[in-house]
Write an enzyme that holds these catalytic residues in place. Structure first.
Site, mmCIF file in Angstrom:
data_model
loop_
_atom_site.group_PDB
_atom_site.id
_atom_site.type_symbol
_atom_site.label_atom_id
_atom_site.label_comp_id
_atom_site.label_asym_id
_atom_site.label_seq_id
_atom_site.Cartn_x
_atom_site.Cartn_y
_atom_site.Cartn_z
ATOM 1 C CG ASP A 1 0.817 18.353 1.795
ATOM 2 O OD1 ASP A 1 0.516 19.409 1.189
ATOM 3 O OD2 ASP A 1 0.204 17.279 1.620
ATOM 4 C CG ASP B 1 1.357 30.542 2.072
ATOM 5 O OD1 ASP B 1 0.736 30.949 3.066
ATOM 6 O OD2 ASP B 1 2.027 29.497 2.061
ATOM 7 C CD GLU C 1 -2.992 -0.810 -0.153
ATOM 8 O OE1 GLU C 1 -2.903 0.243 -0.819
ATOM 9 O OE2 GLU C 1 -3.806 -1.708 -0.440
ATOM 10 C CG ASP D 1 -0.731 34.014 5.916
ATOM 11 O OD1 ASP D 1 -1.736 34.325 6.573
ATOM 12 O OD2 ASP D 1 0.015 33.061 6.206
#
Length: 438
Positions: free
Chosen positions: A418, A286, A155, A342
């Protein structure tokens, strides 16, 4: 079913001869002993491994086909050879225990003598000198220091760090002649597993081979069970788990985005974007340091209510001055009207203003509302991304909701932080800050 190398037999298990095949003992023997009649994808996995032309086999195979079952059976067969080392890499503790139990069960069933068994470190040493080890992708360092004959990633796509674990820590351990690796999984969008799968179709990488199979390739699959799953699980989950579809995955945030509809080559439309009266030009930023700072240049067309993403920028460990130089380049080139940063990066905004004379505004911060806005705009075809923005395209395809630690349950309260987050955040800051319903 699809196999990247057309010469791989998917009907009959082929004996390549003891001098060429990967398994010294015949695979047909263990299949007969276990009463296994392999299906097409299982046959393809066996023949791809046995063929001396291949070292790396990637099998993107759905549920109900028996990919893990055949992989562990082959791993056990390899252990019957003397002085062999087999490593299985699992994405989490639950799957690791399943694999551990299967190998221990086979060892017990065939009455093999063990010299050492360490349940904590998940290691079994047989009397013939062979070693079985099970490790997690997140702790691949625990498996280094040995040379392996066979590595199985079970997996594989579930773990985001599996690709790096193989490239950095584990591939160097395959330093024996004829050592091989098998990657089996249902897909999880366009992460590293898809990249490995693509290697099998690359003619410059002839020692890679890839296999794709679904429940339809298993004649023993219970179609009533499949249809019940189709009715009771989400569409994305069914396509991921039962169709082995790379294009969607459960937990995908921008499942309304697809490259066919939302990615265009905008280079030929420069005359269209030159009409300053028809567009408002935006930057979404960002801010990061160790994480990259991401900047997107966006043109908003008033008449069609459409956002065009023209350019991307993503750089880590750069100074504010270096980022400011790029931002000024965008201002000069695209005649930027408004810049949204941001709202948590107040110091960055202040430095832009006082040190570089670049004015900006804090972006609207509501994460869930902003994501819902972008999802709706993609569904309506109101966001178009230039084909050159490859990092943004990858991020949109792989941005996902966070998982609770150690569980498969999805949290839809927040996205996962992430590598895909930064450009997606920049897009949200740029678009949601001026969008309808503000």
């Amino acid at each position: 079913m699809e196999v990247s190398r057309p010469y791989v037999n998917t009907v009959d298990v082929i004996d390549f001869g003891i001098d060429k095949r990967f398994f010294r003992l015949p695979v047909s023997g263990i299949l007969a002993q276990e009463g296994i009649t392999p299906n097409g994808p299982q046959i393809a996995i066996i023949n791809a491994l046995e063929d001396p032309r291949h070292r790396f086999v990637t099998a993107c195979v759905s549920r109900r086909v028996g990919k893990s079952f055949i992989a562990y059976t082959l791993g056990f067969l390899k252990l019957l050879e003397p002085n062999v080392k087999v490593l299985v890499v699992a994405p989490n503790y639950s799957l690791a225990n399943i694999g551990w139990s299967q190998i221990r069960g086979l060892i017990k069933k065939y009455g093999l003598q063990t010299e050492r068994e360490n349940a904590k470190d998940k290691e079994i040493e047989l009397a013939n000198g062979s070693l079985f080890k099970l490790a997690s992708a997140a702790q691949a360092d625990s498996a280094v220091g040995r040379s392996y004959d066979f590595i199985i990633f079970d997996e594989a796509a579930i773990s985001d760090v599996g690709g790096d674990a193989f490239r950095v820590q584990l591939r160097p351990t395959l330093d024996k002649p004829n050592s091989k690796a098998l990657f089996i999984s249902t897909p999880r969008g366009g992460n590293w597993f898809k990249e490995f799968y693509a290697y099998g179709f690359d003619d410059t990488l002839p020692n890679w081979v890839s296999i794709h199979g679904t429940y339809r390739d298993n004649p023993r699959a219970d179609l009533n069970d499949i249809e019940e799953a189709r009715r009771t699980v989400s569409k994305n989950y069914f396509r991921q788990e039962y169709e082995a579809d790379f294009s969607v995955f459960e937990g995908q945030i921008f499942d309304t985005f697809n490259a066919i509809d939302h990615v265009k080559d905008l280079k030929g439309m420069r005359h269209f974007f030159k009409d300053d009266e028809a567009f408002e030009t935006l930057l979404g930023i960002d801010v990061g340091y160790r994480d990259p700072t991401a900047v997107l240049t966006i043109k908003y067309h008033y008449d069609t209510d459409t956002y065009y993403v023209l350019e991307e920028y993503q750089q880590a460990e750069k100074t504010t001055a270096q980022h400011a130089a790029y931002i000024q380049h965008c201002i000069d080139r695209y005649k930027v009207d408004r810049i949204f940063v941001d709202s948590a990066a107040a110091q960055f905004r202040q430095d832009l203003a006082y040190e570089h004379e670049i004015a900006s505004a804090p972006a609207k911060k509501s994460v869930l509302d902003g994501l819902a806005c972008l999802q709706a705009l993609f569904q309506q075809g109101k966001i178009i991304v230039d084909a050159s923005c490859s990092s943004l395209i990858h991020a949109l395809q792989n941005y996902k909701w966070d998982f609770q630690e150690g569980e498969e349950k999805l949290s839809r309260e927040k996205p996962r932080h992430d590598a895909n987050s930064h450009l997606c955040d920049a897009l949200r800051y740029g678009i949601y800050s001026i969008s309808r319903g503000k």
